[in-house]
Design a protein around this motif. Sequence first.
Motif, PDB file in Angstrom:
ATOM      1  N   LYS A   1      -5.308 -12.172  -9.955  1.00 39.36           N
ATOM      2  CA  LYS A   1      -4.340 -13.023  -9.251  1.00 39.36           C
ATOM      3  C   LYS A   1      -3.000 -12.905  -9.968  1.00 39.36           C
ATOM      4  CE  LYS A   1      -3.750 -17.710  -7.389  1.00 39.36           C
ATOM      5  NZ  LYS A   1      -3.711 -17.251  -5.991  1.00 39.36           N
ATOM      6  N   VAL A   2      -1.966 -12.550  -9.209  1.00 41.73           N
ATOM      7  CA  VAL A   2      -0.635 -12.348  -9.794  1.00 41.73           C
ATOM      8  C   VAL A   2       0.383 -13.238  -9.083  1.00 41.73           C
ATOM      9  CG1 VAL A   2      -1.161  -9.992 -10.509  1.00 41.73           C
ATOM     10  CG2 VAL A   2      -0.177 -10.389  -8.240  1.00 41.73           C
ATOM     11  N   LYS A   3       1.575 -13.339  -9.660  1.00 42.90           N
ATOM     12  CA  LYS A   3       2.575 -14.276  -9.134  1.00 42.90           C
ATOM     13  C   LYS A   3       3.222 -13.781  -7.847  1.00 42.90           C
ATOM     14  CE  LYS A   3       3.558 -16.273 -13.663  1.00 42.90           C
ATOM     15  NZ  LYS A   3       4.521 -16.388 -14.790  1.00 42.90           N
ATOM     16  N   GLU A   4       3.475 -12.496  -7.747  1.00 44.27           N
ATOM     17  CA  GLU A   4       4.107 -11.941  -6.541  1.00 44.27           C
ATOM     18  C   GLU A   4       3.356 -10.674  -6.142  1.00 44.27           C
ATOM     19  OE1 GLU A   4       8.543 -12.180  -6.296  1.00 44.27           O
ATOM     20  OE2 GLU A   4       8.359 -12.520  -8.454  1.00 44.27           O
ATOM     21  N   ALA A   5       2.232 -10.863  -5.457  1.00 46.66           N
ATOM     22  CA  ALA A   5       1.318  -9.758  -5.202  1.00 46.66           C
ATOM     23  C   ALA A   5       1.954  -8.627  -4.394  1.00 46.66           C
ATOM     24  CB  ALA A   5       0.073 -10.274  -4.482  1.00 46.66           C
ATOM     25  N   ASN A   6       2.625  -8.969  -3.304  1.00 45.59           N
ATOM     26  CA  ASN A   6       3.193  -7.916  -2.461  1.00 45.59           C
ATOM     27  C   ASN A   6       4.276  -7.127  -3.183  1.00 45.59           C
ATOM     28  OD1 ASN A   6       1.525  -8.643  -0.309  1.00 45.59           O
ATOM     29  ND2 ASN A   6       3.009 -10.080   0.529  1.00 45.59           N
ATOM     30  N   ARG A   7       5.118  -7.837  -3.923  1.00 49.02           N
ATOM     31  CA  ARG A   7       6.204  -7.162  -4.634  1.00 49.02           C
ATOM     32  C   ARG A   7       5.663  -6.330  -5.803  1.00 49.02           C
ATOM     33  NH1 ARG A   7      10.715  -7.915  -7.954  1.00 49.02           N
ATOM     34  NH2 ARG A   7       9.945  -9.839  -8.912  1.00 49.02           N
ATOM     35  N   LEU A   8       4.666  -6.875  -6.510  1.00 50.74           N
ATOM     36  CA  LEU A   8       4.072  -6.120  -7.621  1.00 50.74           C
ATOM     37  C   LEU A   8       3.340  -4.890  -7.102  1.00 50.74           C
ATOM     38  CD1 LEU A   8       3.341  -5.698 -10.563  1.00 50.74           C
ATOM     39  CD2 LEU A   8       1.477  -7.353 -10.298  1.00 50.74           C
ATOM     40  N   TYR A   9       2.652  -5.031  -5.980  1.00 49.12           N
ATOM     41  CA  TYR A   9       1.961  -3.885  -5.387  1.00 49.12           C
ATOM     42  C   TYR A   9       2.943  -2.764  -5.062  1.00 49.12           C
ATOM     43  CZ  TYR A   9      -0.513  -1.113  -1.864  1.00 49.12           C
ATOM     44  OH  TYR A   9      -1.069  -0.078  -1.147  1.00 49.12           O
ATOM     45  N   THR A  10       4.065  -3.122  -4.440  1.00 50.87           N
ATOM     46  CA  THR A  10       5.087  -2.122  -4.099  1.00 50.87           C
ATOM     47  C   THR A  10       5.695  -1.510  -5.355  1.00 50.87           C
ATOM     48  OG1 THR A  10       5.590  -3.307  -2.050  1.00 50.87           O
ATOM     49  CG2 THR A  10       7.237  -1.747  -2.851  1.00 50.87           C
ATOM     50  N   TYR A  11       5.937  -2.341  -6.354  1.00 52.96           N
ATOM     51  CA  TYR A  11       6.507  -1.863  -7.612  1.00 52.96           C
ATOM     52  C   TYR A  11       5.568  -0.848  -8.277  1.00 52.96           C
ATOM     53  CZ  TYR A  11       7.404  -1.972 -12.654  1.00 52.96           C
ATOM     54  OH  TYR A  11       7.606  -1.616 -13.964  1.00 52.96           O
ATOM     55  N   LEU A  12       4.276  -1.148  -8.296  1.00 52.59           N
ATOM     56  CA  LEU A  12       3.322  -0.216  -8.911  1.00 52.59           C
ATOM     57  C   LEU A  12       3.285   1.104  -8.147  1.00 52.59           C
ATOM     58  CD1 LEU A  12       0.374  -2.633  -9.816  1.00 52.59           C
ATOM     59  CD2 LEU A  12       1.963  -1.512 -11.399  1.00 52.59           C
TER      60      LEU A  12
END
Length: 348
Positions: A296-307
Amino acid sequence: MFNLENIVRPNVLKMKAYSSARDEFKGAASVFIDANENNLGSLAGERYNRYPDPHQKKLKKKIAEIKGVKPSQVFLGNGSDEAIDLLFRMVCRPGQDSMLHLPPTYGMYEVSANLNEVQLDAVQLTPEFQIPVLEVLRNVKDTTKLIFVCSPNNPTGNLIEAESIETLLDNFDGLVIVDEAYIDFADEPSWTTRLAEYPNLVVLQTFSKAWGMAGLRLGMAFASEEIIALLDKIKPPYNINEATQELALKALEQEEQLTYMIEEIVQEREMLVQALPTLDAVEKVYPSDANFLLVKVKEANRLYTYLLEQGIVVRNRSSLPGCEGCLRISIGTVDENQQLFQAISNFK
């Protein structure tokens, strides 16, 4: 009281299995001109001009020895997905019967239900990703033929409590399918050890995960001899190709190497369990008995795109019930896990 004939489709009970050329001939011969094969040979390699053993006898014998079951309790499919689909075809009448699954869970149960025109009933797992047993039993109908339990569960990674599965097996007159694709990474014994206790139990396993053979598409189902005989009756005649059978037999001779690989994956899993919660972007790492973590992360969609921008592909599971804000992360090599950790630590 469970009675297999009460739940199998009448047309399946009555039908005759397809009889292939390899079924009709038994014994030794030097000239094979019965199956319309190319007797000049194969452009793909030696022996591939011949149809494979439709019953995978050598492979089933070896698997049975390792798993502690009879060869007649083993079904082999083109991935576990074939076994899942055949279970629907075996017992569910299109447009009349239903199944029950426990989201968040493996998506192919729903796909197979829709494909076979079987009503899909769902009872969500608890916040701890366990089965609310009484609610499940309240949702069982006269038309319910199958209950799917994924353990360790995908995408949550945890084992389902044995007592819950026992209660379902004891109180449901249909088939309980325990999908153990990730069981090799868990400390608990497989449900294959309990087939003799439960005639309505089907256990699914795969060569795709711990064995590292996802590209070969080989899945296993274990059940009573009566259930396996019905699955063999309705499967395509040559569903496991010759190359897959050969390579699987070679792999089964390397159990020691399998143990080393599992140990390394579990060690890296536990390293990430400890390391990821130290990062600002990470809120929680759920316990895992599999080769992946639900995070569980704070900003899943943004972190997914960043990765993705960093060349790292994980699975965004935020849209699944109970998995809001979560990424599913497979355990990689030591270097891949370090790259993942560094990328998340640099995420702003």
